[in-house]
Design an enzyme around this catalytic site. Structure first.
Site, PDB file in Angstrom:
ATOM      1  N   TYR A 237       0.929  -1.051  -0.069  1.00 50.26           N
ATOM      2  CA  TYR A 237      -0.003   0.128  -0.035  1.00 50.26           C
ATOM      3  C   TYR A 237       1.018   1.338  -0.050  1.00 50.26           C
ATOM      4  O   TYR A 237       0.449   2.328   0.611  1.00 50.26           O
ATOM      5  CB  TYR A 237      -1.072  -0.194   1.317  1.00 50.26           C
ATOM      6  CG  TYR A 237      -1.928  -1.226   0.943  1.00 50.26           C
ATOM      7  CD1 TYR A 237      -3.101  -0.994   0.303  1.00 50.26           C
ATOM      8  CD2 TYR A 237      -1.562  -2.343   1.574  1.00 50.26           C
ATOM      9  CE1 TYR A 237      -4.023  -2.116   0.288  1.00 50.26           C
ATOM     10  CE2 TYR A 237      -2.493  -3.308   1.587  1.00 50.26           C
ATOM     11  CZ  TYR A 237      -3.515  -3.439   0.984  1.00 50.26           C
ATOM     12  OH  TYR A 237      -4.529  -4.349   0.565  1.00 50.26           O
ATOM     13  N   HIS A 367     -19.485 -17.724  -5.687  1.00 52.22           N
ATOM     14  CA  HIS A 367     -19.105 -16.698  -5.431  1.00 52.22           C
ATOM     15  C   HIS A 367     -18.948 -15.536  -6.550  1.00 52.22           C
ATOM     16  O   HIS A 367     -17.883 -16.030  -7.403  1.00 52.22           O
ATOM     17  CB  HIS A 367     -17.959 -16.572  -4.307  1.00 52.22           C
ATOM     18  CG  HIS A 367     -17.803 -15.223  -3.697  1.00 52.22           C
ATOM     19  ND1 HIS A 367     -18.341 -14.881  -2.372  1.00 52.22           N
ATOM     20  CD2 HIS A 367     -16.877 -14.095  -4.222  1.00 52.22           C
ATOM     21  CE1 HIS A 367     -18.116 -13.546  -2.030  1.00 52.22           C
ATOM     22  NE2 HIS A 367     -17.257 -13.190  -3.152  1.00 52.22           N
ATOM     23  N   ALA A 368     -19.266 -14.429  -6.610  1.00 56.81           N
ATOM     24  CA  ALA A 368     -19.373 -13.488  -7.752  1.00 56.81           C
ATOM     25  C   ALA A 368     -17.838 -13.224  -8.049  1.00 56.81           C
ATOM     26  O   ALA A 368     -16.787 -12.917  -6.888  1.00 56.81           O
ATOM     27  CB  ALA A 368     -20.192 -12.389  -7.534  1.00 56.81           C
ATOM     28  N   HIS A 397     -20.857  -4.148  -9.038  1.00 58.24           N
ATOM     29  CA  HIS A 397     -19.610  -4.136  -8.510  1.00 58.24           C
ATOM     30  C   HIS A 397     -18.590  -4.981  -9.470  1.00 58.24           C
ATOM     31  O   HIS A 397     -17.354  -4.472  -9.571  1.00 58.24           O
ATOM     32  CB  HIS A 397     -19.555  -4.968  -7.183  1.00 58.24           C
ATOM     33  CG  HIS A 397     -18.285  -5.351  -6.487  1.00 58.24           C
ATOM     34  ND1 HIS A 397     -17.879  -4.608  -5.472  1.00 58.24           N
ATOM     35  CD2 HIS A 397     -17.617  -6.408  -6.637  1.00 58.24           C
ATOM     36  CE1 HIS A 397     -16.821  -5.243  -5.056  1.00 58.24           C
ATOM     37  NE2 HIS A 397     -16.500  -6.284  -5.891  1.00 58.24           N
ATOM     38  N   GLU A 398     -19.122  -6.186  -9.870  1.00 55.38           N
ATOM     39  CA  GLU A 398     -18.329  -6.792 -10.739  1.00 55.38           C
ATOM     40  C   GLU A 398     -17.783  -6.205 -12.049  1.00 55.38           C
ATOM     41  O   GLU A 398     -16.953  -6.191 -12.615  1.00 55.38           O
ATOM     42  CB  GLU A 398     -18.967  -8.244 -10.978  1.00 55.38           C
ATOM     43  CG  GLU A 398     -19.261  -9.214  -9.841  1.00 55.38           C
ATOM     44  CD  GLU A 398     -17.800  -9.507  -9.192  1.00 55.38           C
ATOM     45  OE1 GLU A 398     -16.819  -9.178  -9.550  1.00 55.38           O
ATOM     46  OE2 GLU A 398     -18.275  -9.709  -7.894  1.00 55.38           O
ATOM     47  N   HIS A 401     -15.031  -3.863 -11.794  1.00 55.70           N
ATOM     48  CA  HIS A 401     -13.782  -4.637 -11.961  1.00 55.70           C
ATOM     49  C   HIS A 401     -13.498  -4.686 -13.755  1.00 55.70           C
ATOM     50  O   HIS A 401     -12.243  -4.424 -14.103  1.00 55.70           O
ATOM     51  CB  HIS A 401     -13.743  -6.073 -11.579  1.00 55.70           C
ATOM     52  CG  HIS A 401     -13.939  -6.116 -10.048  1.00 55.70           C
ATOM     53  ND1 HIS A 401     -12.870  -5.561  -9.229  1.00 55.70           N
ATOM     54  CD2 HIS A 401     -14.597  -6.722  -8.986  1.00 55.70           C
ATOM     55  CE1 HIS A 401     -13.036  -5.848  -7.869  1.00 55.70           C
ATOM     56  NE2 HIS A 401     -14.159  -6.590  -7.685  1.00 55.70           N
ATOM     57  N   GLU A 425     -11.947  -2.662  -5.741  1.00 56.00           N
ATOM     58  CA  GLU A 425     -13.186  -3.045  -5.302  1.00 56.00           C
ATOM     59  C   GLU A 425     -14.197  -1.870  -4.942  1.00 56.00           C
ATOM     60  O   GLU A 425     -15.301  -2.032  -4.997  1.00 56.00           O
ATOM     61  CB  GLU A 425     -12.973  -3.727  -3.827  1.00 56.00           C
ATOM     62  CG  GLU A 425     -12.176  -4.830  -3.721  1.00 56.00           C
ATOM     63  CD  GLU A 425     -12.624  -5.878  -4.535  1.00 56.00           C
ATOM     64  OE1 GLU A 425     -13.781  -6.073  -4.869  1.00 56.00           O
ATOM     65  OE2 GLU A 425     -12.036  -6.873  -4.998  1.00 56.00           O
ATOM     66  N   HIS A 525     -13.547 -15.721   1.148  1.00 58.61           N
ATOM     67  CA  HIS A 525     -12.146 -15.417   0.949  1.00 58.61           C
ATOM     68  C   HIS A 525     -11.248 -16.045   1.648  1.00 58.61           C
ATOM     69  O   HIS A 525     -10.041 -15.942   1.611  1.00 58.61           O
ATOM     70  CB  HIS A 525     -12.341 -13.892   1.474  1.00 58.61           C
ATOM     71  CG  HIS A 525     -13.244 -13.381   0.407  1.00 58.61           C
ATOM     72  ND1 HIS A 525     -14.502 -13.276   0.426  1.00 58.61           N
ATOM     73  CD2 HIS A 525     -13.106 -12.333  -0.562  1.00 58.61           C
ATOM     74  CE1 HIS A 525     -15.088 -12.595  -0.284  1.00 58.61           C
ATOM     75  NE2 HIS A 525     -14.307 -12.045  -1.134  1.00 58.61           N
ATOM     76  N   ARG A 534      -8.910  -4.963   1.539  1.00 56.27           N
ATOM     77  CA  ARG A 534      -9.470  -4.488   0.480  1.00 56.27           C
ATOM     78  C   ARG A 534     -10.966  -3.893   0.350  1.00 56.27           C
ATOM     79  O   ARG A 534     -11.241  -2.893  -0.013  1.00 56.27           O
ATOM     80  CB  ARG A 534      -9.045  -5.048  -0.978  1.00 56.27           C
ATOM     81  CG  ARG A 534      -9.937  -6.441  -0.965  1.00 56.27           C
ATOM     82  CD  ARG A 534      -9.767  -7.356  -2.249  1.00 56.27           C
ATOM     83  NE  ARG A 534      -8.218  -7.587  -2.271  1.00 56.27           N
ATOM     84  CZ  ARG A 534      -7.847  -8.339  -3.179  1.00 56.27           C
ATOM     85  NH1 ARG A 534      -8.712  -8.983  -4.073  1.00 56.27           N
ATOM     86  NH2 ARG A 534      -6.509  -8.697  -3.305  1.00 56.27           N
ATOM     87  N   TYR A 535     -11.738  -4.652   0.907  1.00 58.32           N
ATOM     88  CA  TYR A 535     -13.179  -4.230   1.132  1.00 58.32           C
ATOM     89  C   TYR A 535     -13.568  -3.368   2.120  1.00 58.32           C
ATOM     90  O   TYR A 535     -14.235  -2.523   1.891  1.00 58.32           O
ATOM     91  CB  TYR A 535     -13.983  -5.600   1.229  1.00 58.32           C
ATOM     92  CG  TYR A 535     -13.817  -6.396   0.375  1.00 58.32           C
ATOM     93  CD1 TYR A 535     -14.345  -6.364  -1.017  1.00 58.32           C
ATOM     94  CD2 TYR A 535     -13.136  -7.745   0.535  1.00 58.32           C
ATOM     95  CE1 TYR A 535     -14.070  -7.509  -1.929  1.00 58.32           C
ATOM     96  CE2 TYR A 535     -13.210  -8.618  -0.486  1.00 58.32           C
ATOM     97  CZ  TYR A 535     -13.423  -8.522  -1.566  1.00 58.32           C
ATOM     98  OH  TYR A 535     -13.153  -9.496  -2.654  1.00 58.32           O
TER      99      TYR A 535
HETATM  100  O1  X8Z Z   1     -16.256 -10.943  -2.644  1.00 59.38           O
HETATM  101  C1  X8Z Z   1     -17.005  -9.665  -2.854  1.00 59.38           C
HETATM  102  C2  X8Z Z   1     -17.168  -9.493  -4.251  1.00 59.38           C
HETATM  103  C3  X8Z Z   1     -16.252  -9.834  -5.337  1.00 59.38           C
HETATM  104  S1  X8Z Z   1     -14.816  -9.142  -5.131  1.00 59.38           S
HETATM  105  C4  X8Z Z   1     -18.538 -10.127  -4.700  1.00 59.38           C
HETATM  106  N1  X8Z Z   1     -17.411  -8.784  -2.035  1.00 59.38           N
HETATM  107  C5  X8Z Z   1     -16.913  -8.861  -0.526  1.00 59.38           C
HETATM  108  C6  X8Z Z   1     -17.790 -10.269   0.089  1.00 59.38           C
HETATM  109  O2  X8Z Z   1     -18.561 -10.634  -0.646  1.00 59.38           O
HETATM  110  O3  X8Z Z   1     -17.426 -10.750   1.214  1.00 59.38           O
HETATM  111  C7  X8Z Z   1     -17.732  -7.687  -2.275  1.00 59.38           C
HETATM  112  C8  X8Z Z   1     -18.378  -7.067  -0.980  1.00 59.38           C
HETATM  113  C9  X8Z Z   1     -17.402  -7.881   0.262  1.00 59.38           C
HETATM  114 ZN    ZN Z   2     -14.710  -7.151  -5.951  1.00 62.98          ZN
END
Ligand code: X8Z
Ligand code: ZN
Length: 627
Positions: A237, A367-368, A397-398, A401, A425, A525, A534-535
């Protein structure tokens, strides 16, 4: 996205959400460059005299090789995520092994230029090369292979996870998508508890794999000169690792009063609904009652939280369902937002190759994620879209990216990333902040824009997602940092997880948990190895971006009513920042879009200011907090 092993920008392959990774460089290195580079590396090994020209030649060749390998890995990972089976995992882990071993080799070679006087750009690229992997392996090929296999297995275990209940003919199996829907809609605490506990059966078998993975990746980080993987993750960072952790805490302290006020109000409403036996009036909120499997976003319990007279200005779930839109139409609407800002439409292959809905006949990782397979035009999303407000926002969101990946595709490989991973993100989320009633009317989803008397309802709905998320966004990597640096040992994995959940979020498990559970593994994750800080960053940044873009668009009203839809000036400002990729330290990119060089929580605080006033009034006779 799925990012692979490379943290590198968007691309890669292994663990991420903005995935894809990378693309392939369009130009091959010249033979001369390749030759200099391997001579450079050899000279380094022999302690020979290296020059700045050697470093540049080395970087050129390194990026070309990585780009090529990343493309192979991206395709293998796409298969492994969209057809989960032994063979796809085998192919993916081989590609991952090759990629990791190349990245480790190059990162080690990069270290040979450590003592050389170099221009800032060359130095920056060498540093990025060292930090490129999310999970570095040690040089030992056996360990590289083992690490790659573990990664594919963990990802597959999560993706194919389901919860089955009942016996024989009465057996019923739920996918995570189905359970997510029930967690959002059911108001039966026993059913919610059953699903909550049921999904968490997916993760205990992951624990030994996860432990081993931590051992190997820590050894890899140490070979690269980091104390451990925690330091490596926090070193990306443009500031020291400890300064980064301190900045996260600092931002959290600024938004904490808002979170605490929301927590207090939500707990009181849940208590009214479920009674003292289910929701202790002064304690932590049971995690199964918040409308989300991980209690990370609470918007789905808006109906329980709102006051009787606080009509929501609209119900986005109903608007989507009543409109008759298909899942793919939801993506078209998202694309249209970006093109209204002057972005080029998505390529035809995006529509042909993306996965929009869950295939009927096989396991996939639902998971997206957003993918960049070749760093040219092959961008895709992979989702199991449901016709819900949540997924409508996730589509934006996607796409954020994907539009980012596309606009920086001509940067050198190492710069095909977000300015930092939070930026990646934040883009689509910032756009989704413009999904206001005015916008919904403009696109024909709503008839009338409600008056400002409905604003508190709108802000409450937003806060339940955006503010509730903040401590979760912070604690996930606080847990991993402790695990990586050895402060938390495997015998305490679950206990440490719940300590953070309780302290930061003020929530508690609905049933007793032990070390036979591995609750972190039930969140994508963790087995997916996508860093999570990052979120948290993105939640702060997206409001900074929104405020700046609204200013560029000349919007005068309150931030929560601003939509930049159709505004070319805002679009240009956003594009100029995105096109920088990771070519400059992130404060430069932040300055390009906001005029500020730092993270600044004042934008999120301003946005929710009217709600904060409301919550303070509501909470005035309540005892808040959860010690
Ligand atoms: O994982 C994601 C996205 C893909 S980068 C759908 N997010 C985190 C989650 O779902 O835990 C977006 C918000 C936080
Ligand atoms: Zn994302």
């Amino acid at each position: 996205m799925k990012k692979l092993a490379l943290a590198i920008a968007a691309t890669v392959v292994f663990a991420g959400c903005d995935s894809g990774e990378t693309g392939k460089e369009t130009t091959q290195p010249t033979n001369a460059a390749a030759q200099v580079s391997s001579e450079a590396a050899q000279g380094a090994q022999n302690g020979g005299d290296l020059t700045a020209a050697d470093a540049k030649a080395f970087l050129e060749e390194a990026q070309s090789r990585l780009a090529e390998m990343a493309e192979e890995l991206s395709h293998a990972s796409w298969l492994a995520s969209t057809y989960i089976n032994t063979d796809s995992q085998y192919v993916e882990s081989l590609a991952s092994e090759r990629f990791t071993s190349l990245a480790v080799e190059l990162a080690n070679e990069a270290a040979q230029f450590d003592d050389l006087q170099l221009d800032a750009e060359t130095r920056r690229q060498l540093t990025m090369l060292k930090q490129a992997l999310v999970l570095p392996a040690p040089k030992d090929p056996k360990l590289t292979a083992e690490l790659a296999q573990i990664q594919s297995k963990l990802q597959g275990m999560y993706g194919s996870g389901k919860y089955c209940t009942g016996e024989g003919d009465a057996e019923k199996c739920y996918s995570l998508t189905e359970m997510g829907r029930l967690m959002a809609e059911s108001r039966d605490p026993e059913q919610l508890k059953d699903l909550w506990v049921g999904w968490r059966k997916v993760s205990p078998p992951m624990k030994p794999l996860y432990e081993r993975q931590v051992e190997i990746a820590n050894a890899g980080a140490q070979e690269l000169g980091y104390d451990n993987l925690s330091v490596m993750w926090r070193s990306k960072y443009d500031m020291g690792a400890d300064d980064f952790a301190a900045d996260m805490d600092n931002q959290w302290n600024k938004v904490k009063p808002l979170y605490k006020a929301l927590h207090c109000h939500v707990r009181a409403k849940l208590n009214e609904r479920y009674g003292d036996d289910v929701v202790p009036p002064n304690g932590k909120i049971p995690a199964h009652l918040l409308g989300n499997m991980w209690a990370q976003e609470w918007g789905n319990v808006y109906d329980v939280v709102k006051d009787e007279d606080m009509e929501a200005p609209y119900d986005l779930d109903a608007l989507i369902q009543d409109s008759g839109m298909s899942e793919k139409d939801m993506v078209k609407v998202g694309e249209k937002f970006f093109t209204s800002l002057g972005f080029k439409p998505l390529p035809e292959t995006f529509w042909e190759r993306s996965q929009f809905t869950k295939p009927r006949d096989r396991d996939v990782v639902c998971h997206a994620s957003a993918w960049n397979l070749d760093s040219k035009d092959d961008i895709r999303i992979k989702m199991c879209i449901q016709k819900t407000a949540d997924d409508f926002i996730t589509v934006h969101h996607e796409l954020g990216h994907n539009f980012y990946q596309r606009i920086y595709k001509d940067q050198p490989f190492l710069y095909r990333e977000g300015a930092n991973d939070g930026f990646h993100e934040a883009v689509g989320d910032a756009i989704a902040l413009s999904i206001t009633p005015k916008y919904l009317k403009e696109i024909g989803l709503m008839d009338e824009v409600p008056g400002s008397d409905k604003d508190i309802g709108f802000l409450m709905r937003q806060a339940l997602d955006k503010i509730a998320f903040l401590p979760f966004g912070l604690m996930v990597d606080k847990w991993r940092w402790q695990v990586f640096d050895g402060e938390v040992q495997p015998g305490d994995y679950n206990k440490a997880w719940w300590k953070l959940r309780e302290d930061y979020q003020g929530i508690q498990a609905p049933v007793a948990r032990t070390e036979a559970d591995f609750d972190p593994g039930a969140k994508y994750h963790i087995p997916g190895n996508t860093p999570y800080a990052r979120y948290f960053l993105a939640r702060i940044q997206q409001f900074q971006f929104h405020r700046a873009l609204c200013e560029a668009a000349g919007e005068q009203g309150p931030l929560h009513r601003c939509s930049i839809y159709n505004n070319e000036a805002a679009g240009e400002k956003l594009r100029d920042m995105l096109a920088m990729g990771a070519s400059k330290p992130w404060p430069d990119a932040m300055e390009a879009i906001t005029g500020q060089r730092e993270l600044d929580a004042s934008a999120i605080i301003d946005y929710f200011q009217p709600l904060m006033a409301y919550l303070e009034e509501q909470n005035k006779d309540r005892q808040c907090g959860w010690e």
